[in-house]
Design an enzyme around this catalytic site. Sequence first.
Site, short mmCIF file in Angstrom:
data_model
loop_
_atom_site.label_atom_id
_atom_site.label_comp_id
_atom_site.label_asym_id
_atom_site.label_seq_id
_atom_site.Cartn_x
_atom_site.Cartn_y
_atom_site.Cartn_z
N HIS A 184 0.82 -1.22 0.00
CA HIS A 184 0.00 0.00 0.00
C HIS A 184 0.85 1.26 0.00
CE1 HIS A 184 -3.88 -1.98 1.10
NE2 HIS A 184 -4.19 -1.12 0.16
N ARG A 286 -10.25 -2.01 -11.85
CA ARG A 286 -10.27 -3.12 -10.89
C ARG A 286 -11.66 -3.18 -10.23
NH1 ARG A 286 -4.47 -1.26 -9.89
NH2 ARG A 286 -3.19 -3.13 -10.02
N ARG A 322 -11.82 -5.18 -15.83
CA ARG A 322 -11.44 -6.54 -15.44
C ARG A 322 -12.57 -7.18 -14.63
NH1 ARG A 322 -6.15 -7.29 -11.95
NH2 ARG A 322 -7.29 -6.29 -10.28
N GLU A 411 -0.89 -13.16 -16.35
CA GLU A 411 -0.34 -13.02 -14.99
C GLU A 411 0.32 -14.30 -14.53
OE1 GLU A 411 -2.96 -10.04 -12.57
OE2 GLU A 411 -4.25 -11.71 -13.17
N ASN A 434 2.61 -7.37 -12.05
CA ASN A 434 2.76 -7.60 -10.60
C ASN A 434 2.65 -9.10 -10.31
OD1 ASN A 434 2.57 -4.84 -10.59
ND2 ASN A 434 0.44 -4.80 -9.95
N ASP A 435 1.57 -9.70 -10.81
CA ASP A 435 1.41 -11.13 -10.56
C ASP A 435 2.34 -11.96 -11.44
OD1 ASP A 435 -0.41 -11.55 -8.44
OD2 ASP A 435 -2.01 -10.73 -9.68
N ARG A 445 4.18 -11.45 -3.38
CA ARG A 445 4.35 -10.00 -3.56
C ARG A 445 4.01 -9.21 -2.31
NH1 ARG A 445 -0.77 -8.64 -7.64
NH2 ARG A 445 -0.71 -6.52 -6.87
N CYS A 482 -0.49 -3.61 -17.90
CA CYS A 482 -1.22 -2.82 -16.90
C CYS A 482 -0.66 -3.00 -15.49
CB CYS A 482 -2.71 -3.14 -16.93
SG CYS A 482 -3.08 -4.82 -16.42
C1 PEP Z 1 -1.06 -7.31 -11.90
O1 PEP Z 1 -1.06 -8.39 -11.31
O2 PEP Z 1 -0.06 -6.84 -12.46
C2 PEP Z 1 -2.29 -6.50 -11.96
C3 PEP Z 1 -2.36 -5.43 -12.73
O3 PEP Z 1 -3.32 -6.86 -11.16
P1 PEP Z 1 -3.36 -6.60 -9.56
O4 PEP Z 1 -2.21 -5.71 -9.19
O5 PEP Z 1 -4.68 -5.99 -9.27
O6 PEP Z 1 -3.23 -8.00 -9.03
MG MG Z 2 -2.95 -9.25 -10.73
#
Ligand code: PEP
Ligand code: MG
Length: 551
Positions: A184, A286, A322, A411, A434-435, A445, A482
């Site tokens: 965060h 989201r 999404r 992802e 990110n994932d 993560r 994204c």
């Molecule tokens: C990601 O995983 O990169 C993504 C954009 O989704 P979130 O961060 O909401 O898991």
């Molecule tokens: Mg994700």
Amino acid sequence: MTELTGTGVGRGVAVGPVRRMPEPLAEPTTEPRTTPADEAEAEARAALGAVQQWLTARGAAAGGDAQEVLEAQAMMASDPALAADIVKRIGEGRSAERAVFEAFESFRVLLTSMGGYLGERAADLHDVAQRVIAHLRGVPAPGVPDSDEPFILVAHDLAPADTALLDLDIVLALVTRDGGPTSHTAILARAKSIPAVVGVAGADQLRDGDVVVADAAAGTVTLSPDPAAVDAAEQRRALWRRAATAPITDGRLADGTPVPLLANLGSPDEAAGAIALGAEGVGLFRTEFLFLSSDAAPTVEAQQAQYTALLAAFPGRKVVVRALDAGADKPLAFLTAAEEENPALGLRGLRALRAKEGVLRDQLTALALAQEATEADLWVMAPMVADAAESQYFVELARELGIRTAGVMAEVPSLALVADQVMQVADFVSIGTNDLTQYTMAADRMLGSVASYQDPWHPAVLRLIAQLGTGGAVASTPVGVCGEAAADPDLAVVLVGLGATSLSMTPAALAEVRAALLEVTLEEARERAARALTGRTAAEARALATGTQRA
Ligand code: PEP
Ligand code: MG
């Protein structure tokens, strides 16, 4: 000079003295009072008054939303029922500190039991109590230190409320011991365009008054920098601030190649702010953020209203929504199972939706209705998709329910490995770095101890992205990015070189990414990407791509 390393957030850099976030206060003991009751009562009343005044003054200085929050807290400090409860407890033999602690605690429990808006104020009440007790003890109040001089804030971690209320003229940068690039603190720091270095293992050795350079681009905190390092940091800071004030244009490379720059949003309320920063549309909405506190699945009507509000803000523009991404750090009571040993590897994303297909059907129906009622170009995608068969399941269901453009997020590494097959069934692919990084590197993560693995510059992640980019080019399927990686200007260039056709990010990052793209041609972006792919570590890949020796 001593250099501490962590994970940088954004591209900013700052030089200044350290101010540490005070440690939380120890709970007052239950030892009976030693001062006379009238003295203890006077002390408690004086402390409540001082805190009330401070909060009011701070609110007036801050203005806007912060003022509302602080004034509500000031009212808590002047609540007569609370004061009466404190006096009663002092009369029963408690010390002033203990009486304040207990009285606030009993109000806090009461507020929490009421739930809803009042329940959410319970944390604010705790903060006021901490301030009153700190005043009684004559120690600094917990929370962001109060100062008229700019400083670099050092903390174990920051609560979202601390980060949201930061005065950006005073707090030059954030350095935290805990947290990863998608914590965060990092997400809010990026949203507020404040340089941050998180997960700095050595942060505990920084003391109030130490002068440091916090360099988010390099992920370093330099203690006692020499004059040359200070000069270099100040020059870079000036450049970084200039990028943020450059004119807003559509995203494109130096040779004119368009690279649409889109926004990641979590609520229709954020649309206006994103448009003001030049977002050309939405690359990731989201939807789960709208329903995190719902016990029951939202109705088609409730969803339709939200989606229509979002789409109406972007007439003629692309808006990628999404489907609900529940699970792991974002549990939704109506979708996810309560207990899983490894929730990141569990029934989340499309897997959870498939297990409760009625919820997915309702969401797609609501989206199709919003699509018909507005002029936006709606694209809908599924999260956490493993392969082409799952992609096909989602795309077919979306089409059956009236969605015109349906795609999937990349992802999970398995999806990237069969990119050629996925491109045959999906209308588009959006890479969630990110994932994708978390699963490629097998590093949670959310976990500070493995945050160094959560680096999308790692060549293993870049190679998967390259595979997706190539697959997209061969099949003429758009491949966007994204995840947070798109918000890193140097990496954004590499992503385009690897085949990304659009980039979506927190709106605050748009300006720097726009400026970075304008500096390179497509050929140069491809050369940088090719160099990055040969690195052996994330740091090497970055250094190779940017032409710096610096890790
Ligand atoms: C990601 O995983 O990169 C993504 C954009 O989704 P979130 O961060 O909401 O898991
Ligand atoms: Mg994700």
